[in-house]
Enzyme design. Structure first.
Site, PDB file in Angstrom:
ATOM      1  N   HIS A  90      -2.097   6.763   7.516  1.00  0.00           N
ATOM      2  CA  HIS A  90      -0.868   8.222   6.960  1.00  0.00           C
ATOM      3  C   HIS A  90      -1.752   9.080   6.299  1.00  0.00           C
ATOM      4  O   HIS A  90      -1.190  10.288   6.534  1.00  0.00           O
ATOM      5  CB  HIS A  90      -0.798   6.983   5.582  1.00  0.00           C
ATOM      6  CG  HIS A  90       0.805   6.499   5.886  1.00  0.00           C
ATOM      7  ND1 HIS A  90       1.802   6.805   6.360  1.00  0.00           N
ATOM      8  CD2 HIS A  90       0.833   5.291   4.959  1.00  0.00           C
ATOM      9  CE1 HIS A  90       2.456   5.889   6.262  1.00  0.00           C
ATOM     10  NE2 HIS A  90       1.947   4.707   5.945  1.00  0.00           N
TER      11      HIS A  90
ATOM     12  N   CYS B  89       6.600  -0.516   6.728  1.00  0.00           N
ATOM     13  CA  CYS B  89       5.756   0.480   6.156  1.00  0.00           C
ATOM     14  C   CYS B  89       6.662   1.387   5.018  1.00  0.00           C
ATOM     15  O   CYS B  89       8.167   0.496   5.359  1.00  0.00           O
ATOM     16  CB  CYS B  89       5.378   1.530   7.242  1.00  0.00           C
ATOM     17  SG  CYS B  89       4.958   3.103   6.012  1.00  0.00           S
ATOM     18  N   LEU B  90       6.634   1.364   4.012  1.00  0.00           N
ATOM     19  CA  LEU B  90       7.661   2.268   2.902  1.00  0.00           C
ATOM     20  C   LEU B  90       8.646   3.263   3.842  1.00  0.00           C
ATOM     21  O   LEU B  90       9.526   4.012   3.267  1.00  0.00           O
ATOM     22  CB  LEU B  90       7.492   2.107   1.620  1.00  0.00           C
ATOM     23  CG  LEU B  90       6.648   1.376   0.768  1.00  0.00           C
ATOM     24  CD1 LEU B  90       5.843   1.396  -0.491  1.00  0.00           C
ATOM     25  CD2 LEU B  90       7.770  -0.133   0.348  1.00  0.00           C
TER      26      LEU B  90
ATOM     27  N   GLY C 144       0.849  -1.205   0.023  1.00  0.00           N
ATOM     28  CA  GLY C 144       0.165   0.133   0.118  1.00  0.00           C
ATOM     29  C   GLY C 144       1.134   1.161   0.016  1.00  0.00           C
ATOM     30  O   GLY C 144       1.396   0.926  -0.138  1.00  0.00           O
TER      31      GLY C 144
ATOM     32  N   HIS D  68      -4.048   1.141   7.798  1.00  0.00           N
ATOM     33  CA  HIS D  68      -2.317   1.616   7.625  1.00  0.00           C
ATOM     34  C   HIS D  68      -2.439   2.612   6.486  1.00  0.00           C
ATOM     35  O   HIS D  68      -1.917   3.398   7.154  1.00  0.00           O
ATOM     36  CB  HIS D  68      -1.809   0.050   7.783  1.00  0.00           C
ATOM     37  CG  HIS D  68      -0.098   1.102   7.208  1.00  0.00           C
ATOM     38  ND1 HIS D  68       0.751   0.436   7.759  1.00  0.00           N
ATOM     39  CD2 HIS D  68       0.580   1.834   6.283  1.00  0.00           C
ATOM     40  CE1 HIS D  68       2.227   0.876   7.745  1.00  0.00           C
ATOM     41  NE2 HIS D  68       2.204   1.349   6.588  1.00  0.00           N
ATOM     42  N   GLU D  69      -2.832   2.653   5.624  1.00  0.00           N
ATOM     43  CA  GLU D  69      -2.752   3.624   4.573  1.00  0.00           C
ATOM     44  C   GLU D  69      -3.773   4.764   4.963  1.00  0.00           C
ATOM     45  O   GLU D  69      -3.324   5.772   5.038  1.00  0.00           O
ATOM     46  CB  GLU D  69      -3.170   2.899   3.702  1.00  0.00           C
ATOM     47  CG  GLU D  69      -2.322   1.856   3.144  1.00  0.00           C
ATOM     48  CD  GLU D  69      -0.795   1.951   2.953  1.00  0.00           C
ATOM     49  OE1 GLU D  69      -1.115   3.266   3.218  1.00  0.00           O
ATOM     50  OE2 GLU D  69       0.004   1.166   3.044  1.00  0.00           O
TER      51      GLU D  69
ATOM     52  N   GLN E 289       2.721   9.518   2.121  1.00  0.00           N
ATOM     53  CA  GLN E 289       3.782   9.568   1.701  1.00  0.00           C
ATOM     54  C   GLN E 289       4.639   9.843   0.242  1.00  0.00           C
ATOM     55  O   GLN E 289       6.195   9.518   0.300  1.00  0.00           O
ATOM     56  CB  GLN E 289       3.764   7.280   1.943  1.00  0.00           C
ATOM     57  CG  GLN E 289       3.495   6.481   2.926  1.00  0.00           C
ATOM     58  CD  GLN E 289       3.557   5.642   3.347  1.00  0.00           C
ATOM     59  OE1 GLN E 289       2.105   4.703   2.532  1.00  0.00           O
ATOM     60  NE2 GLN E 289       4.277   4.556   2.824  1.00  0.00           N
TER      61      GLN E 289
HETATM   62 NI    NI Z   1       2.980   3.086   5.970  1.00  0.00          NI
END
Ligand code: NI
Length: 168
Positions: A138, A92-93, A44, A134-135, A49
């Protein structure tokens, strides 16, 4: 070209703004985010991000690295939550080299627009519910490390500080 913003960049605390018009600019952003997410092999990616304060996310729970599997949500909102689940080894990226177990709701009810701006309402459970929580976090300026104990978070913060010192 956009790139992934990583912790401790303060931009990750930004709350995304609703997208009023789903237009060509939105499609361009979606296209760029899809490429970035495939390259990063993520499940995701939220616009926050990649440094864009718009309420948009892409996700791919199939993980087959296929463009056709990617889904888009615009202005997503969680209308309801049910139950509890432990998301094991969440990552997480934007939070490189760190994973932790996170308590999440087992089932969520989501309202959003699809990539063309059409309204959607659906229920999600399992991995899909975890990825979307999670997304959507963000887009509200929240990282998964904000859900873990301050002790564990502190360990990660110190590690990042050390690494930043080394690269300076
Ligand atoms: Ni993330």
């Amino acid at each position: 070209m956009l790139s992934i913003v990583t912790y401790p960049d303060k931009f990750l605390k930004t709350t995304a703004k609703s997208i009023i018009n789903v237009d060509g600019t939105t499609q361009e952003l979606i296209g760029q985010m899809e490429i970035i997410m495939l390259q990063a092999k993520g499940v995701g990616l939220a616009a926050i991000q990649v440094g864009i304060d718009q309420s948009l996310l892409v996700y791919d729970i199939e993980q087959e690295q296929k463009l056709s599997n990617l889904r888009v949500l615009i202005n997503p909102k969680i209308l309801g939550k049910e139950g509890e689940t432990l998301s094991k080894n969440e990552g997480c990226l934007s939070v490189p080299d760190f994973r932790a177990d996170v308590k999440r709701s087992a089932k969520i009810f989501v309202e959003a627009l699809d990539r063309h701006g059409n309204p959607l309402q659906f229920e999600a459970d399992g991995i899909k519910a975890v990825v979307l929580q999670h997304e959507i976090d963000h887009l509200n300026g929240i990282l998964f490390i904000d859900h873990i104990s301050s002790l564990k978070r502190g360990l990660y913060k110190r590690k990042v500080k050390k690494q930043l010192k080394k690269t300076r």
